[in-house]
Design a protein around this motif. Structure first.
Motif, PDB file in Angstrom:
ATOM      1  N   SER A   2       0.837  -1.200   0.000  1.00 54.10           N
ATOM      2  CA  SER A   2       0.000   0.000   0.000  1.00 54.10           C
ATOM      3  C   SER A   2       0.871   1.249   0.000  1.00 54.10           C
ATOM      4  O   SER A   2       2.005   1.232   0.462  1.00 54.10           O
ATOM      5  CB  SER A   2      -0.904  -0.008   1.233  1.00 54.10           C
ATOM      6  N   GLU A  53      -2.581  -8.151  11.116  1.00 53.83           N
ATOM      7  CA  GLU A  53      -3.257  -7.101  10.344  1.00 53.83           C
ATOM      8  C   GLU A  53      -4.572  -6.710  11.002  1.00 53.83           C
ATOM      9  O   GLU A  53      -4.933  -5.527  11.041  1.00 53.83           O
ATOM     10  CB  GLU A  53      -3.485  -7.573   8.908  1.00 53.83           C
ATOM     11  N   GLN A  54      -5.283  -7.687  11.533  1.00 56.80           N
ATOM     12  CA  GLN A  54      -6.549  -7.407  12.208  1.00 56.80           C
ATOM     13  C   GLN A  54      -6.330  -6.527  13.442  1.00 56.80           C
ATOM     14  O   GLN A  54      -7.116  -5.609  13.717  1.00 56.80           O
ATOM     15  CB  GLN A  54      -7.209  -8.723  12.622  1.00 56.80           C
ATOM     16  N   ALA A  57      -5.644  -3.026  12.353  1.00 56.96           N
ATOM     17  CA  ALA A  57      -6.891  -2.418  11.881  1.00 56.96           C
ATOM     18  C   ALA A  57      -7.736  -1.904  13.041  1.00 56.96           C
ATOM     19  O   ALA A  57      -8.373  -0.848  12.939  1.00 56.96           O
ATOM     20  CB  ALA A  57      -7.679  -3.434  11.055  1.00 56.96           C
ATOM     21  N   ARG A  61      -9.089   2.009  13.417  1.00 55.58           N
ATOM     22  CA  ARG A  61     -10.494   2.357  13.658  1.00 55.58           C
ATOM     23  C   ARG A  61     -10.653   3.184  14.936  1.00 55.58           C
ATOM     24  O   ARG A  61     -11.553   4.011  15.054  1.00 55.58           O
ATOM     25  CB  ARG A  61     -11.350   1.086  13.739  1.00 55.58           C
ATOM     26  N   ARG A 101       0.951  -1.464   6.770  1.00 52.25           N
ATOM     27  CA  ARG A 101       0.547  -0.651   5.623  1.00 52.25           C
ATOM     28  C   ARG A 101      -0.818  -1.109   5.086  1.00 52.25           C
ATOM     29  O   ARG A 101      -1.686  -0.290   4.763  1.00 52.25           O
ATOM     30  CB  ARG A 101       1.581  -0.778   4.516  1.00 52.25           C
ATOM     31  N   SER A 102      -0.983  -2.418   4.997  1.00 49.79           N
ATOM     32  CA  SER A 102      -2.215  -2.957   4.443  1.00 49.79           C
ATOM     33  C   SER A 102      -3.412  -2.602   5.323  1.00 49.79           C
ATOM     34  O   SER A 102      -4.475  -2.202   4.823  1.00 49.79           O
ATOM     35  CB  SER A 102      -2.100  -4.478   4.307  1.00 49.79           C
ATOM     36  N   ALA A 103      -3.238  -2.719   6.640  1.00 53.13           N
ATOM     37  CA  ALA A 103      -4.331  -2.381   7.558  1.00 53.13           C
ATOM     38  C   ALA A 103      -4.701  -0.912   7.430  1.00 53.13           C
ATOM     39  O   ALA A 103      -5.886  -0.547   7.425  1.00 53.13           O
ATOM     40  CB  ALA A 103      -3.924  -2.710   8.986  1.00 53.13           C
ATOM     41  N   GLU A 105      -4.326   1.080   4.838  1.00 57.89           N
ATOM     42  CA  GLU A 105      -4.970   1.351   3.555  1.00 57.89           C
ATOM     43  C   GLU A 105      -6.422   0.866   3.558  1.00 57.89           C
ATOM     44  O   GLU A 105      -7.323   1.545   3.036  1.00 57.89           O
ATOM     45  CB  GLU A 105      -4.195   0.675   2.430  1.00 57.89           C
ATOM     46  N   LYS A 106      -6.671  -0.289   4.168  1.00 60.35           N
ATOM     47  CA  LYS A 106      -8.027  -0.827   4.174  1.00 60.35           C
ATOM     48  C   LYS A 106      -8.958  -0.050   5.097  1.00 60.35           C
ATOM     49  O   LYS A 106     -10.139   0.154   4.782  1.00 60.35           O
ATOM     50  CB  LYS A 106      -7.993  -2.300   4.595  1.00 60.35           C
ATOM     51  N   GLU A 107      -8.443   0.380   6.248  1.00 56.86           N
ATOM     52  CA  GLU A 107      -9.286   1.020   7.243  1.00 56.86           C
ATOM     53  C   GLU A 107      -9.374   2.532   7.080  1.00 56.86           C
ATOM     54  O   GLU A 107     -10.339   3.143   7.532  1.00 56.86           O
ATOM     55  CB  GLU A 107      -8.786   0.694   8.655  1.00 56.86           C
ATOM     56  N   PRO A 109      -8.536   4.515   3.874  1.00 54.72           N
ATOM     57  CA  PRO A 109      -8.073   4.807   2.514  1.00 54.72           C
ATOM     58  C   PRO A 109      -8.035   6.307   2.243  1.00 54.72           C
ATOM     59  O   PRO A 109      -8.954   7.039   2.605  1.00 54.72           O
ATOM     60  CB  PRO A 109      -9.119   4.108   1.628  1.00 54.72           C
TER      61      PRO A 109
END
Length: 311
Positions: A2, A53-54, A57, A61, A101-103, A105-107, A109
């Motif tokens: 990401s 990752e969870q 995230a 949040r 990075r992935s978390a 980008e998903k949470e 963006p």
């Protein structure tokens, strides 16, 4: 991978305070993960990366703007004990950055969320509580040789900053600052403290002064200590290093290494009121979060307290 944030972390700190995440291990435990292994949360980099990752995230949040990776206890030597060769270990270290990075980008963006690659102390590799004592009997040069390979592996993953964290004494801090020199990534230096001294007993004024004049160090401060011990350290760090301050204490409970359990009562949320946060920011704090036993609910409360402070 990401995309990285559009603004360097140092520039963002110049604009105002940012919210760090909380303890990764307690969030993983809350998700049902077994962390009894000597590798602690780093084991999940190989066995169940989705859980990491969870956990990241959950903090995004909650309002965290800076995520600390799961590499605190991840070392080439530690992975070797599990039968993993150096290429595999290097890949797991890089994965720790990618998962954060992935978390983000998903949470979140389109929003800037910075990733701090954790570089824990030598004592974390020993997994015997010695990161709360320091003075391992190793020279600065020996500690530098230990830290350099994983710093290089983490730097290859292009985190926004390296978090040299839970450092118990000045000798290891010196070794870490030598090891990161030339890696191309900014760092923060964060000590674990007891009262007005490092865990090894050195005065904090001297400990923070190690980073003064080092342009690679974008913040100094404390973590993995009681909220009460963190209060005075914020001002001392700002005065000694003349840099933004990072502060992320534990919940207020204390770790009993012999019993391998936490004792006492949590005080984090009570300490991070809007008034307290305003006072810390006025003293120089720019990165505020939590360490052990501080969860997403606490970080959400901290984010609200920052929002309630003066513009």
């Amino acid at each position: 991978m990401s995309p990285a944030p559009t603004v360097p972390l140092a520039a963002a700190l110049a604009r105002g305070p940012l919210v760090l995440d909380g303890g990764l291990s307690n969030q993983l435990a809350a998700q049902g993960c077994d962390l009894s292994d000597a590798l602690w949360s780093a084991r999940l980099l190989a066995d169940d990366p989705g859980q990491i990752e969870q956990a990241h995230a959950a903090y995004v949040r909650a309002g965290a703007q800076v995520l600390i990776t799961s590499s605190y206890q991840a070392t080439f030597e530690g992975f070797a004990r599990r039968g993993l060769g150096r290429p595999q270990a290097a890949e797991l270290l890089r994965r720790s950055v990618e998962l954060a990075r992935s978390a983000a980008e998903k949470e979140a963006p389109g929003k800037d969320v910075w990733v701090a690659a954790s570089v824990g102390p030598y004592g974390a590799f020993l997994a015997d509580g010695s990161e709360y004592r320091g003075r391992y009997g190793l020279s600065v040069a020996e500690l530098e040789r230990f830290h350099r390979p994983r710093i290089e592996a983490l730097a290859e993953a292009e985190p926004d900053v390296l978090a040299l964290e839970t450092v118990p004494d000045m000798e290891e801090a010196e070794a870490l600052l030598r090891a990161v020199a030339g890696c191309g990534v900014p760092v923060w230096l964060s000590y674990s403290v007891a009262g007005e001294r490092t865990r090894a007993g050195q005065p904090l004024q001297e400990a923070f002064a190690l980073a003064a004049g080092n342009d690679q160090v974008i913040a100094v401060g404390v973590n993995c200590c009681t909220p009460a011990d963190a209060v005075g350290a914020v001002r001392t760090a700002a005065e000694a290093a003349r840099k933004p301050v990072v502060v992320y204490p534990n919940s207020g409970e204390e770790w009993d290494a012999a019993a391998r359990s936490w004792t006492g009562r949590p005080a984090f949320s009570a300490d991070f009121t809007a008034d307290r946060v305003t006072t810390w920011c006025a003293a120089g704090a720019r990165l505020l979060g939590g360490c052990c036993r501080v969860g997403p609910g606490d970080i959400a409360a901290l984010a609200r307290a920052l929002d309630a402070g003066p513009e």
